[in-house]
Design a protein around this motif. Structure first.
Motif, PDB file in Angstrom:
ATOM      1  N   TRP A  49      35.330  39.698  48.973  1.00  0.00           N
ATOM      2  CA  TRP A  49      36.807  39.798  48.342  1.00  0.00           C
ATOM      3  C   TRP A  49      37.300  38.454  47.629  1.00  0.00           C
ATOM      4  CZ3 TRP A  49      39.146  44.143  48.785  1.00  0.00           C
ATOM      5  CH2 TRP A  49      38.869  44.998  49.990  1.00  0.00           C
ATOM      6  N   LYS A  50      37.835  38.879  46.614  1.00  0.00           N
ATOM      7  CA  LYS A  50      38.439  37.711  45.400  1.00  0.00           C
ATOM      8  C   LYS A  50      39.780  38.056  45.394  1.00  0.00           C
ATOM      9  CE  LYS A  50      33.832  37.283  43.388  1.00  0.00           C
ATOM     10  NZ  LYS A  50      33.318  37.141  41.924  1.00  0.00           N
ATOM     11  N   GLN A  51      40.579  36.905  45.669  1.00  0.00           N
ATOM     12  CA  GLN A  51      42.192  37.048  45.497  1.00  0.00           C
ATOM     13  C   GLN A  51      42.517  37.003  43.843  1.00  0.00           C
ATOM     14  OE1 GLN A  51      44.368  33.993  47.046  1.00  0.00           O
ATOM     15  NE2 GLN A  51      46.064  34.433  45.869  1.00  0.00           N
ATOM     16  N   PHE A  52      43.239  38.020  43.678  1.00  0.00           N
ATOM     17  CA  PHE A  52      44.000  38.318  42.210  1.00  0.00           C
ATOM     18  C   PHE A  52      45.323  38.179  41.990  1.00  0.00           C
ATOM     19  CE2 PHE A  52      44.186  42.485  43.667  1.00  0.00           C
ATOM     20  CZ  PHE A  52      45.256  43.079  42.901  1.00  0.00           C
ATOM     21  N   SER A  53      46.296  38.183  43.095  1.00  0.00           N
ATOM     22  CA  SER A  53      47.647  37.991  43.086  1.00  0.00           C
ATOM     23  C   SER A  53      48.057  37.502  44.495  1.00  0.00           C
ATOM     24  CB  SER A  53      48.113  39.422  42.818  1.00  0.00           C
ATOM     25  OG  SER A  53      49.560  39.373  42.604  1.00  0.00           O
ATOM     26  N   ASP A  54      49.189  36.759  44.475  1.00  0.00           N
ATOM     27  CA  ASP A  54      49.943  36.380  45.725  1.00  0.00           C
ATOM     28  C   ASP A  54      51.389  37.080  45.624  1.00  0.00           C
ATOM     29  OD1 ASP A  54      51.123  35.166  43.440  1.00  0.00           O
ATOM     30  OD2 ASP A  54      50.872  32.753  44.203  1.00  0.00           O
ATOM     31  N   SER A  55      51.347  38.245  44.888  1.00  0.00           N
ATOM     32  CA  SER A  55      52.623  38.900  45.197  1.00  0.00           C
ATOM     33  C   SER A  55      52.673  39.832  46.290  1.00  0.00           C
ATOM     34  CB  SER A  55      52.937  39.746  43.717  1.00  0.00           C
ATOM     35  OG  SER A  55      53.195  38.747  42.847  1.00  0.00           O
ATOM     36  N   GLN A  56      53.741  40.527  46.645  1.00  0.00           N
ATOM     37  CA  GLN A  56      53.736  41.444  47.789  1.00  0.00           C
ATOM     38  C   GLN A  56      53.441  42.672  47.301  1.00  0.00           C
ATOM     39  OE1 GLN A  56      57.560  41.682  49.850  1.00  0.00           O
ATOM     40  NE2 GLN A  56      56.749  43.344  51.333  1.00  0.00           N
ATOM     41  N   ASN A  57      53.976  43.329  45.943  1.00  0.00           N
ATOM     42  CA  ASN A  57      53.884  44.540  45.114  1.00  0.00           C
ATOM     43  C   ASN A  57      53.033  44.289  43.878  1.00  0.00           C
ATOM     44  OD1 ASN A  57      55.116  45.612  47.641  1.00  0.00           O
ATOM     45  ND2 ASN A  57      57.120  45.298  46.580  1.00  0.00           N
ATOM     46  N   VAL A  58      51.843  44.739  43.894  1.00  0.00           N
ATOM     47  CA  VAL A  58      51.188  44.611  42.374  1.00  0.00           C
ATOM     48  C   VAL A  58      50.873  46.037  41.619  1.00  0.00           C
ATOM     49  CG1 VAL A  58      50.555  42.435  43.208  1.00  0.00           C
ATOM     50  CG2 VAL A  58      48.897  44.384  43.621  1.00  0.00           C
ATOM     51  N   THR A  59      50.530  45.788  40.508  1.00  0.00           N
ATOM     52  CA  THR A  59      49.847  46.860  39.810  1.00  0.00           C
ATOM     53  C   THR A  59      48.320  46.405  39.396  1.00  0.00           C
ATOM     54  OG1 THR A  59      50.517  46.134  37.632  1.00  0.00           O
ATOM     55  CG2 THR A  59      51.977  47.547  38.800  1.00  0.00           C
ATOM     56  N   THR A  60      47.563  47.545  39.353  1.00  0.00           N
ATOM     57  CA  THR A  60      46.071  47.006  38.885  1.00  0.00           C
ATOM     58  C   THR A  60      45.683  46.607  37.765  1.00  0.00           C
ATOM     59  OG1 THR A  60      45.776  49.403  38.211  1.00  0.00           O
ATOM     60  CG2 THR A  60      45.371  49.069  40.567  1.00  0.00           C
ATOM     61  N   ASN A  61      46.750  46.947  36.560  1.00  0.00           N
ATOM     62  CA  ASN A  61      46.373  46.241  35.505  1.00  0.00           C
ATOM     63  C   ASN A  61      45.156  46.503  34.785  1.00  0.00           C
ATOM     64  OD1 ASN A  61      49.246  45.080  35.109  1.00  0.00           O
ATOM     65  ND2 ASN A  61      48.614  43.424  36.261  1.00  0.00           N
ATOM     66  N   GLY A  62      44.794  47.648  34.954  1.00  0.00           N
ATOM     67  CA  GLY A  62      43.378  48.248  34.495  1.00  0.00           C
ATOM     68  C   GLY A  62      42.295  47.857  35.259  1.00  0.00           C
ATOM     69  N   MET A  63      42.403  47.304  36.415  1.00  0.00           N
ATOM     70  CA  MET A  63      41.388  47.173  37.387  1.00  0.00           C
ATOM     71  C   MET A  63      41.180  48.152  38.163  1.00  0.00           C
ATOM     72  SD  MET A  63      42.106  43.039  38.438  1.00  0.00           S
ATOM     73  CE  MET A  63      43.676  43.666  39.204  1.00  0.00           C
ATOM     74  N   PHE A  64      39.831  48.169  38.658  1.00  0.00           N
ATOM     75  CA  PHE A  64      39.413  49.287  39.719  1.00  0.00           C
ATOM     76  C   PHE A  64      38.449  48.618  40.627  1.00  0.00           C
ATOM     77  CE2 PHE A  64      37.312  49.402  35.547  1.00  0.00           C
ATOM     78  CZ  PHE A  64      35.905  48.825  35.788  1.00  0.00           C
ATOM     79  N   GLY A  65      38.383  49.303  41.727  1.00  0.00           N
ATOM     80  CA  GLY A  65      37.472  48.938  42.869  1.00  0.00           C
ATOM     81  C   GLY A  65      38.435  48.988  44.222  1.00  0.00           C
ATOM     82  N   GLU A  66      38.123  48.359  45.022  1.00  0.00           N
ATOM     83  CA  GLU A  66      38.988  48.346  46.291  1.00  0.00           C
ATOM     84  C   GLU A  66      39.676  47.247  46.407  1.00  0.00           C
ATOM     85  OE1 GLU A  66      35.752  50.487  49.255  1.00  0.00           O
ATOM     86  OE2 GLU A  66      35.631  48.307  49.091  1.00  0.00           O
ATOM     87  N   PHE A  67      40.984  47.522  46.954  1.00  0.00           N
ATOM     88  CA  PHE A  67      42.004  46.493  46.939  1.00  0.00           C
ATOM     89  C   PHE A  67      42.468  46.150  48.611  1.00  0.00           C
ATOM     90  CE2 PHE A  67      41.899  48.126  42.848  1.00  0.00           C
ATOM     91  CZ  PHE A  67      42.012  47.034  42.094  1.00  0.00           C
ATOM     92  N   SER A  68      42.910  45.152  48.843  1.00  0.00           N
ATOM     93  CA  SER A  68      43.337  44.851  50.285  1.00  0.00           C
ATOM     94  C   SER A  68      44.239  43.809  50.132  1.00  0.00           C
ATOM     95  CB  SER A  68      42.090  44.531  51.202  1.00  0.00           C
ATOM     96  OG  SER A  68      42.645  44.176  52.349  1.00  0.00           O
TER      97      SER A  68
END
Length: 354
Positions: A49-68
């Motif tokens: 797992w790699k962090q990409f945001s520290d917000s509570q609610n986010v959008t993928t912005n074109g990313m794909f994969g698994e999100f947690s």
């Protein structure tokens, strides 16, 4: 502390086709002003797992994969039990080799060529390699079903195809060459013959192939007879000829050739000549048929004239009468009471015809 991750529509998966905006991802937990949120992503279950945001609610912005979603307080860090998945087909595939050249690789016979293929997709893509010859436009043929390949002494064009259940992506072709001069120049025609008899308005196509790396350049030369020099008529690999007699030969060369190499085959075009023997037979047959028709006409006319002559002769040998001048009372017709021989009529008292 319970932590839940979900999309805005409550689902846990989303197919990223590029046609709609990806939904917002929410991280839900008990109201606690002291907690901190962060979102992490990975490409597949084997990745970290790699962090990409520290917000509570986010959008993928074109990313794909698994999100947690991970929620932390001063005591613990809790990951959401639900894992969100954004699926996407491979949208590009790229080949990387162990040579400096990206598209055209020039190797020696003893060199080992290594190439690998990469793409971005979820679920993770599978790979297929295809190969075809350099010198002609063959169909692509399957070469390998692995992400990386290695070979020696093989030339041609290679492409990588990355695919998953949502679609596929095809890389640009990489050409592998082992430079050598042109050899084995071969010329042939669309009618599969060296000596070609054609009509004046008939198209004949010539083809030329040769072995060489880099791919050879081609030209066609022609001459009327073998006693005159060759003349260049086209700088193409294929040549279409119509209404021109003569001999044709193909030339091929590349930068490693000391001179232009001529094809072993010489193609010759001659126009079809009239078949005089056949024409003579047709003429004789037409004449015989004409004579037979004339003879039949003469015979018909002759017999018609002969019939009239016989009528005249019968009048000369005896009196001839018109049927209107025969007295009805002198005519005796056969009836049931007449003799077997019967008497048609009595002509003894009839007057001769004038």
């Amino acid at each position: 502390m319970n932590v839940k991750a979900c999309f805005a529509n409550g689902l846990l998966t989303f197919n990223n086709t590029g046609l709609t905006e990806p939904p917002v991802m929410y991280c839900l937990t008990h109201d606690d002003p002291l907690v901190r949120f962060r979102w992490e992503r990975r490409n597949n279950q084997n990745d970290t797992w790699k962090q990409f945001s520290d917000s509570q609610n986010v959008t993928t912005n074109g990313m794909f994969g698994e999100f947690s979603c991970v929620v932390t307080n001063k005591f613990e860090a809790i990951r959401s039990k639900s894992i969100l998945s954004v699926y996407a087909a491979p949208h590009r595939a790229k080949i990387v080799s162990n040579f400096d050249q990206d598209v055209n690789i020039r190797a020696q016979h003893t060199d080992t060529v290594k190439m690998s293929c990469s793409t971005e997709a979820f679920p993770a893509a599978k790979y297929r390699w295809e190969h075809r010859s350099i010198n002609n436009h063959d169909l692509w043929r399957n070469f390998s079903f692995s992400q990386a390949i290695a070979f020696e002494g093989l030339v041609g064009q290679f492409v990588c195809v990355a695919y998953n259940r949502l679609g596929s992506a095809r890389s640009e072709a990489v050409t592998v060459m082992i430079p050598h001069a042109v050899s084995a120049v071969k010329a042939y025609s669309s009618v599969e013959a060296l000596d070609i008899a054609s009509d004046r308005d008939e198209n004949v196509t010539f083809y030329c192939i040769a072995d060489g790396s880099p791919p050879p350049s081609y030209s066609w030369e022609s001459r009327k007879t073998s006693n005159v020099p060759w003349t260049v008529v086209a700088d193409t690999q294929n040549l279409t000829v119509r209404g021109i007699e003569g001999q044709y030969s193909c030339m091929a060369w590349n930068e490693y050739s000391e001179s232009r190499q001529r094809s072993v085959e010489t193609l010759t075009i001659t126009f079809k000549r009239p078949d005089y023997a056949y024409a003579g037979v047709v003429t004789v047959a037409t004449a015989v048929i004409g004579i037979i028709l004339i003879a039949i006409l003469i015979v018909v006319v002759y017999f018609r004239r002969t019939n009239r002559t016989m009528t005249l002769l019968s009048c000369i040998q005896g009196p001839c009468y018109r049927s209107s001048e025969i007295p009805s009372e002198r005519i005796q017709m056969n009836d049931d009471d007449a003799d077997d021989e019967g008497t048609l009529f009595d002509t003894s008292s009839l007057a001769p015809l004038n």
